[in-house]
Write an enzyme that holds these catalytic residues in place. Structure first.
Site, PDB file in Angstrom:
ATOM      1  N   ASP A  13      58.307  71.809  71.454  1.00 13.46           N
ATOM      2  CA  ASP A  13      57.215  70.956  71.002  1.00 13.46           C
ATOM      3  C   ASP A  13      57.438  70.571  69.538  1.00 13.46           C
ATOM      4  OD1 ASP A  13      54.463  69.854  71.017  1.00 13.46           O
ATOM      5  OD2 ASP A  13      54.015  71.584  69.755  1.00 13.46           O
ATOM      6  N   ASP A  15      54.659  68.933  66.879  1.00  9.76           N
ATOM      7  CA  ASP A  15      53.567  69.272  65.960  1.00  9.76           C
ATOM      8  C   ASP A  15      53.126  70.717  66.157  1.00  9.76           C
ATOM      9  OD1 ASP A  15      52.272  66.379  64.888  1.00  9.76           O
ATOM     10  OD2 ASP A  15      53.352  66.273  66.785  1.00  9.76           O
ATOM     11  N   ASP A 176      53.075  75.634  70.987  1.00 10.38           N
ATOM     12  CA  ASP A 176      52.064  76.318  70.174  1.00 10.38           C
ATOM     13  C   ASP A 176      50.671  76.244  70.756  1.00 10.38           C
ATOM     14  OD1 ASP A 176      51.738  73.503  69.621  1.00 10.38           O
ATOM     15  OD2 ASP A 176      50.580  74.071  67.853  1.00 10.38           O
TER      16      ASP A 176
END
Length: 228
Positions: A13, A15, A176
């Site tokens: 991922d 961001d 995240d």
């Protein structure tokens, strides 16, 4: 941790996992809200709003700064403004998290195939990866507008598995947020979550993931240990 020893590729991922992009997103959001004569959102609010792409971020900013009727009426104009401002702000303050470069280098040394998978649109994703020196590490980049659906839908992950000609259990996702964990479970991929990301303000320890790591370098060490 039920990770297969035969992990052959890693999807990562953007961001909150590779980059801390909150400062630039907050700057663009602040300019957007000011242009619409709406009250400012704090950086902590912006951090919680990240996770399902820019249209959702803009909608959440409007809902936090205006009544529901005005927020709905301003959505299209606000999205256009945000895009314009974010094109100027993106990359100015965003920072690569500690352990990212080391982790990517370790994964490359292990001959793992690497893909970046994000809900951010390609017009922002690709320049940002280039600006921060991350683009050369990735064989494939799948952005939020590459396909018809994005995380938490498994479509992006399935697309990467097919592109790499690998079974889902051989392709690890590192993210995240709940979007990452849900997408991975739906796609049949193992998933690690970093401890330092956004997760829309939620506790990463509550996610259905195979392990929580402090850095991408730690994730690479785990993968290396599975091979020994």
């Amino acid at each position: 941790m039920p990770l297969a020893r035969g992990i052959a590729a890693v999807m990562i991922d953007l961001d909150g996992t590779l980059l801390d992009t909150v400062p630039d997103l907050a700057a663009a959001a602040g300019r957007m809200l000011a242009a619409l004569s709406l009250r400012h959102c704090t950086r902590d609010q912006i951090r919680r709003f990240i996770g399902k792409g820019i249209p959702n971020l803009v909608q959440r900013c409007l809902q936090a700064s205006a009544d529901s009727a005005r927020a709905a009426a301003l959505q299209a104009e606000a999205l256009t403004l945000f895009h314009d401002f974010y094109l100027e702000e993106s990359g100015r303050r965003s920072a690569v998290y500690p352990g990212v470069i080391e982790g990517l280098a370790q994964m490359r040394a292990m001959r793992l195939r690497l893909a970046c998978v994000t809900n951010k649109a390609a017009r922002f994703t690709l320049p940002l990866l280039g600006q921060k020196g991350l683009a050369p590490y990735f064989e494939l980049v799948v952005s939020g507008d590459t396909l018809a659906r994005k995380k938490p839908d498994p479509m992006q992950l399935a697309h990467i598995c097919a592109a790499f000609a690998l079974a889902p259990e051989k392709v690890l996702l590192i993210g995240d947020s709940a979007n990452d964990a849900l997408a991975a479970r739906a796609a049949g991929c193992p998933v690690l979550c970093v401890s330092y990301g956004y997760n829309e303000g939620g506790d990463v320890r509550n996610l259905d993931c195979d392990a929580i790591v402090e850095s991408l370098s730690e994730a690479a060490n785990i993968l290396k240990s599975l091979r020994s």
